[in-house]
Design a protein around this motif. Structure first.
Motif, PDB file in Angstrom:
ATOM      1  N   PRO A  62      71.131 -26.364   6.045  1.00 40.22           N
ATOM      2  CA  PRO A  62      72.472 -26.746   6.518  1.00 40.22           C
ATOM      3  C   PRO A  62      73.553 -25.865   5.909  1.00 40.22           C
ATOM      4  CG  PRO A  62      71.812 -28.208   4.752  1.00 40.22           C
ATOM      5  CD  PRO A  62      70.665 -27.233   4.943  1.00 40.22           C
ATOM      6  N   ALA A  63      74.786 -26.155   6.283  1.00 40.04           N
ATOM      7  CA  ALA A  63      75.923 -25.344   5.829  1.00 40.04           C
ATOM      8  C   ALA A  63      76.013 -25.323   4.315  1.00 40.04           C
ATOM      9  CB  ALA A  63      77.206 -25.919   6.408  1.00 40.04           C
ATOM     10  N   GLY A  64      76.201 -24.168   3.748  1.00 43.01           N
ATOM     11  CA  GLY A  64      76.488 -24.060   2.326  1.00 43.01           C
ATOM     12  C   GLY A  64      75.764 -22.971   1.589  1.00 43.01           C
ATOM     13  N   PRO A  65      74.460 -23.128   1.378  1.00 44.27           N
ATOM     14  CA  PRO A  65      73.796 -22.150   0.501  1.00 44.27           C
ATOM     15  C   PRO A  65      73.579 -20.776   1.141  1.00 44.27           C
ATOM     16  CG  PRO A  65      72.465 -24.163   0.757  1.00 44.27           C
ATOM     17  CD  PRO A  65      73.593 -24.265   1.717  1.00 44.27           C
ATOM     18  N   TYR A  85      75.227 -20.848   8.967  1.00 41.43           N
ATOM     19  CA  TYR A  85      76.106 -19.899   8.268  1.00 41.43           C
ATOM     20  C   TYR A  85      77.191 -20.711   7.557  1.00 41.43           C
ATOM     21  CZ  TYR A  85      78.742 -15.482   7.762  1.00 41.43           C
ATOM     22  OH  TYR A  85      79.382 -14.365   7.283  1.00 41.43           O
ATOM     23  N   LYS A  86      77.360 -20.466   6.264  1.00 40.37           N
ATOM     24  CA  LYS A  86      78.289 -21.278   5.451  1.00 40.37           C
ATOM     25  C   LYS A  86      79.658 -21.468   6.114  1.00 40.37           C
ATOM     26  CE  LYS A  86      80.418 -21.772   0.919  1.00 40.37           C
ATOM     27  NZ  LYS A  86      80.270 -23.231   0.851  1.00 40.37           N
ATOM     28  N   THR A  87      80.184 -22.648   6.002  1.00 36.79           N
ATOM     29  CA  THR A  87      81.460 -23.037   6.620  1.00 36.79           C
ATOM     30  C   THR A  87      82.543 -21.962   6.444  1.00 36.79           C
ATOM     31  OG1 THR A  87      80.874 -25.315   6.092  1.00 36.79           O
ATOM     32  CG2 THR A  87      83.160 -24.894   6.731  1.00 36.79           C
ATOM     33  N   VAL A  88      83.104 -21.530   7.574  1.00 35.08           N
ATOM     34  CA  VAL A  88      84.181 -20.529   7.539  1.00 35.08           C
ATOM     35  C   VAL A  88      85.506 -21.182   7.942  1.00 35.08           C
ATOM     36  CG1 VAL A  88      82.677 -18.548   7.990  1.00 35.08           C
ATOM     37  CG2 VAL A  88      83.700 -19.790   9.922  1.00 35.08           C
ATOM     38  N   SER A 137      74.855 -31.045  -8.633  1.00 36.23           N
ATOM     39  CA  SER A 137      76.244 -31.224  -8.215  1.00 36.23           C
ATOM     40  C   SER A 137      76.616 -30.030  -7.342  1.00 36.23           C
ATOM     41  CB  SER A 137      77.167 -31.241  -9.422  1.00 36.23           C
ATOM     42  OG  SER A 137      77.304 -29.934  -9.935  1.00 36.23           O
ATOM     43  N   ASN A 138      77.636 -30.209  -6.570  1.00 35.08           N
ATOM     44  CA  ASN A 138      78.035 -29.152  -5.641  1.00 35.08           C
ATOM     45  C   ASN A 138      79.552 -29.209  -5.578  1.00 35.08           C
ATOM     46  OD1 ASN A 138      78.949 -28.139  -3.182  1.00 35.08           O
ATOM     47  ND2 ASN A 138      77.297 -29.036  -1.994  1.00 35.08           N
ATOM     48  N   SER A 139      80.215 -28.314  -6.300  1.00 40.02           N
ATOM     49  CA  SER A 139      81.669 -28.344  -6.416  1.00 40.02           C
ATOM     50  C   SER A 139      82.225 -26.941  -6.166  1.00 40.02           C
ATOM     51  CB  SER A 139      82.047 -28.836  -7.826  1.00 40.02           C
ATOM     52  OG  SER A 139      83.407 -28.639  -8.071  1.00 40.02           O
ATOM     53  N   VAL A 243      79.216 -32.303  14.872  1.00 39.74           N
ATOM     54  CA  VAL A 243      80.149 -32.728  13.824  1.00 39.74           C
ATOM     55  C   VAL A 243      79.348 -33.103  12.581  1.00 39.74           C
ATOM     56  CG1 VAL A 243      81.733 -34.574  13.117  1.00 39.74           C
ATOM     57  CG2 VAL A 243      82.075 -33.409  15.288  1.00 39.74           C
ATOM     58  N   LYS A 244      79.714 -32.496  11.462  1.00 42.07           N
ATOM     59  CA  LYS A 244      79.062 -32.817  10.185  1.00 42.07           C
ATOM     60  C   LYS A 244      79.790 -33.988   9.547  1.00 42.07           C
ATOM     61  CE  LYS A 244      76.628 -31.695   6.312  1.00 42.07           C
ATOM     62  NZ  LYS A 244      76.694 -30.406   5.650  1.00 42.07           N
ATOM     63  N   LEU A 245      79.058 -35.058   9.273  1.00 43.10           N
ATOM     64  CA  LEU A 245      79.643 -36.280   8.710  1.00 43.10           C
ATOM     65  C   LEU A 245      79.144 -36.514   7.292  1.00 43.10           C
ATOM     66  CD1 LEU A 245      79.084 -38.856  11.618  1.00 43.10           C
ATOM     67  CD2 LEU A 245      81.215 -37.664  11.043  1.00 43.10           C
ATOM     68  N   THR A 287      74.217 -35.027   9.390  1.00 38.75           N
ATOM     69  CA  THR A 287      74.615 -35.900   8.287  1.00 38.75           C
ATOM     70  C   THR A 287      73.438 -36.197   7.380  1.00 38.75           C
ATOM     71  OG1 THR A 287      75.827 -37.966   7.840  1.00 38.75           O
ATOM     72  CG2 THR A 287      74.201 -38.045   9.604  1.00 38.75           C
ATOM     73  N   ILE A 288      73.606 -36.271   6.052  1.00 37.66           N
ATOM     74  CA  ILE A 288      74.852 -36.505   5.341  1.00 37.66           C
ATOM     75  C   ILE A 288      75.265 -35.269   4.540  1.00 37.66           C
ATOM     76  CG2 ILE A 288      74.571 -39.005   5.151  1.00 37.66           C
ATOM     77  CD1 ILE A 288      73.554 -38.608   2.274  1.00 37.66           C
ATOM     78  N   ASN A 289      76.473 -35.338   3.990  1.00 36.87           N
ATOM     79  CA  ASN A 289      76.866 -34.375   2.974  1.00 36.87           C
ATOM     80  C   ASN A 289      76.623 -35.048   1.612  1.00 36.87           C
ATOM     81  OD1 ASN A 289      78.256 -32.267   1.475  1.00 36.87           O
ATOM     82  ND2 ASN A 289      79.162 -31.691   3.425  1.00 36.87           N
ATOM     83  N   CYS A 315      73.930 -33.729  -4.437  1.00 33.27           N
ATOM     84  CA  CYS A 315      73.005 -33.538  -3.332  1.00 33.27           C
ATOM     85  C   CYS A 315      71.591 -33.346  -3.879  1.00 33.27           C
ATOM     86  CB  CYS A 315      73.428 -32.362  -2.452  1.00 33.27           C
ATOM     87  SG  CYS A 315      73.890 -30.873  -3.345  1.00 33.27           S
ATOM     88  N   GLY A 316      70.624 -33.253  -2.988  1.00 31.13           N
ATOM     89  CA  GLY A 316      69.231 -33.132  -3.409  1.00 31.13           C
ATOM     90  C   GLY A 316      68.524 -34.472  -3.379  1.00 31.13           C
ATOM     91  N   SER A 317      67.393 -34.524  -4.063  1.00 32.49           N
ATOM     92  CA  SER A 317      66.479 -35.671  -3.991  1.00 32.49           C
ATOM     93  C   SER A 317      67.178 -37.030  -4.140  1.00 32.49           C
ATOM     94  CB  SER A 317      65.416 -35.499  -5.077  1.00 32.49           C
ATOM     95  OG  SER A 317      64.412 -36.438  -4.895  1.00 32.49           O
ATOM     96  N   GLY A 347      69.833 -34.342   3.729  1.00 31.80           N
ATOM     97  CA  GLY A 347      70.012 -35.088   2.486  1.00 31.80           C
ATOM     98  C   GLY A 347      68.698 -35.386   1.801  1.00 31.80           C
ATOM     99  N   GLY A 348      68.430 -34.649   0.729  1.00 31.03           N
ATOM    100  CA  GLY A 348      67.283 -34.968  -0.119  1.00 31.03           C
ATOM    101  C   GLY A 348      65.923 -34.556   0.406  1.00 31.03           C
ATOM    102  N   VAL A 349      65.879 -33.651   1.364  1.00 36.33           N
ATOM    103  CA  VAL A 349      64.572 -33.201   1.866  1.00 36.33           C
ATOM    104  C   VAL A 349      64.033 -32.144   0.898  1.00 36.33           C
ATOM    105  CG1 VAL A 349      63.349 -32.058   3.766  1.00 36.33           C
ATOM    106  CG2 VAL A 349      65.175 -33.714   4.246  1.00 36.33           C
ATOM    107  N   SER A 368      67.465 -28.890   5.011  1.00 34.88           N
ATOM    108  CA  SER A 368      67.419 -29.043   3.555  1.00 34.88           C
ATOM    109  C   SER A 368      68.232 -27.941   2.888  1.00 34.88           C
ATOM    110  CB  SER A 368      65.972 -28.959   3.069  1.00 34.88           C
ATOM    111  OG  SER A 368      65.942 -28.878   1.658  1.00 34.88           O
ATOM    112  N   ALA A 369      69.180 -28.332   2.042  1.00 32.44           N
ATOM    113  CA  ALA A 369      69.961 -27.347   1.275  1.00 32.44           C
ATOM    114  C   ALA A 369      69.361 -27.213  -0.128  1.00 32.44           C
ATOM    115  CB  ALA A 369      71.425 -27.774   1.204  1.00 32.44           C
ATOM    116  N   THR A 370      69.507 -28.271  -0.949  1.00 29.55           N
ATOM    117  CA  THR A 370      69.030 -28.208  -2.336  1.00 29.55           C
ATOM    118  C   THR A 370      67.519 -27.990  -2.390  1.00 29.55           C
ATOM    119  OG1 THR A 370      70.792 -29.793  -2.839  1.00 29.55           O
ATOM    120  CG2 THR A 370      69.148 -29.398  -4.549  1.00 29.55           C
ATOM    121  N   GLY A 371      66.773 -28.742  -1.583  1.00 25.09           N
ATOM    122  CA  GLY A 371      65.305 -28.611  -1.586  1.00 25.09           C
ATOM    123  C   GLY A 371      64.877 -27.196  -1.256  1.00 25.09           C
TER     124      GLY A 371
END
Ligand SMILES: Cc1cc2nc3c(=O)[nH]c(=O)nc-3n(C[C@H](O)[C@H](O)[C@H](O)COP(=O)(O)O)c2cc1C
Length: 389
Positions: A62-65, A85-88, A137-139, A243-245, A287-289, A315-317, A347-349, A368-371
């Protein structure tokens, strides 16, 4: 974990990742592909439909990494068939100060974080001790390059998709000082047009980050999301709009427990659907973020440095239960209203069983982002587990 290298290096700044990444197995995949011109072999499984695109497996990142074309192309080479592709944005936007990622350690035995639990406000331990199953964490503050930089890069990313693969651009509006409500809607439309100019034929609009200022999410205002998506859809025409929720909590009906399930009032989520998908302006929800939590170090002090960073998204597991809950409720409302929007479960995959759990909950695609950051072979493992069945 110390010798393992996620494709996004959490020990480097966002800027260094953008310039030098990806790392680890993703870097190797990119180097190999540069010397081999043959397209990657498609798996034996039949192609699935993802919003009008045939994909080998409806699984991706998903969007981000995936910060730029090098990251998305490496993801394709590693078998992730949907690379976001990361959110622009419509303008260059800075990143929160380093560090942006910390390992997060919830107290529960299975490491999960439940939305609404006291632990989220009391404080969750965060440090640099990265352990599996991974939660982080993701900040970041949703940084963006200038369109002059991301547009040509996104164009290259789109054409780098192999057979049965698709590049999904993510974008969001930017609320700046002095902007009227109409200006804010117009900024979304402008950004969607800039995305169309890259050749994209589908896109995801992010309403799940603090777009509206500190801890204020656009998706908590369904009427405004409805106005924005209507205007964006007018701009992008037949291209599917996702739409990402963020997680939208249900309200438990007082005393509403039956023998096998809780009874809930899902009016907020239903209103979001009625304002968007039911009107034809939105074709899918992703979803989810992250789940927001107060993060503390071993001494109980704020873990991430700086003002306004006492809380961060996790995020993650830890958030898999929340993700599965959200998509199951979305699917139930979809059935009840007789609508046919797609659902992308996030979320958590972190393992093949998690992919299957989301599919069983009624989603059309999984990400899956973190996974994926901590297991570059996750897509290949899921494909192997399906072939072995
Ligand atoms: C490093 C990183 C950066 C992210 N940036 C974005 C972003 O720019 N836009 C967005 O919609 N979500 C962003 N996310 C959230 C993910 O898309 C996803 O919703 C969330 O991480 C939950 O999935 P996970 O448990 O698989 O990580 C980001 C996540 C990570 C880990």
């Amino acid at each position: 974990m110390s010798d393992f290298e996620p494709f996004y290096n959490v020990n480097l700044s966002y800027e260094d990742n953008y310039r030098q990444g990806p790392f680890g197995e993703f870097a190797a995949a990119l180097a190999e592909q540069e010397s081999v011109t043959a397209a990657p072999a498609a798996p034996a499984a039949p192609a699935a439909d993802f919003l009008g695109h045939k994909v080998n497996l409806p699984f991706g990142i998903p969007a981000g990494p995936l910060l730029n074309e090098r990251f998305t192309t490496a993801a394709f080479r590693m078998g992730f068939d949907i690379a976001t592709y990361k959110t622009v944005r419509s303008r260059a936007w800075g990143c929160n100060p380093f560090p942006n990622v910390l390992a997060v350690h919830p107290k529960s035995a299975d490491g999960s974080l439940t939305p609404g639990s006291a632990e989220l406000d009391e404080g969750v331990l965060a440090d640099t001790n990265y352990k599996l199953p991974i939660s982080i964490s993701n900040s970041f503050g949703v940084p963006s390059r200038d369109p002059d930089e991301w547009q040509p890069d996104m164009k290259r990313a789109i054409v780098a998709a192999g057979d049965g693969q698709v590049l999904l651009p993510s974008f969001q509006g930017s609320r700046v000082e002095g902007m009227s409500g109409d200006d804010y809607i117009a900024d979304h439309v402008t950004t969607a047009r800039l995305v169309c100019e890259t050749g994209a034929d589908l896109m995801e609009m992010n309403t799940s980050c603090p777009n509206e200022g500190h801890n204020r999410l656009l998706c908590h205002d369904p009427a405004l999301v409805g106005r924005i998506t209507e205007a964006v859809k007018n701009e992008i025409g037949n291209r599917p709009l996702i739409v990402k929720l963020a997680y939208i909590p249900p309200v438990e009906v007082e005393g509403g427990w039956s023998a096998d399930r809780r009874i809930i009032d899902d009016a907020a989520l239903e209103l979001m659907i009625r304002e968007t998908a039911a009107r034809g302006s939105v074709q899918a929800f992703s979803t989810i973020n992250t789940i927001s939590a107060r993060l503390v170090d071993a001494a109980g002090e704020q873990a991430l440095p700086g003002k306004g960073r006492d809380r961060s998204g996790v995020c993650g597991s830890a958030i898999r239960g929340a993700g599965l809950d959200m998509v199951a409720r979305l699917a139930a409302i979809r059935d009840r209203l007789g609508l046919d929007f797609a659902i992308i479960g996030v979320g958590g995959v972190v393992a093949p069983a998690d992919y299957q759990a989301y599919r069983a909950a009624g989603v059309d695609a999984v990400m899956s982002a973190t996974g994926a950051m901590w297991d570059a072979s996750l897509a290949r493992e899921i494909k192997a587990s399906i072939t072995a069945e």
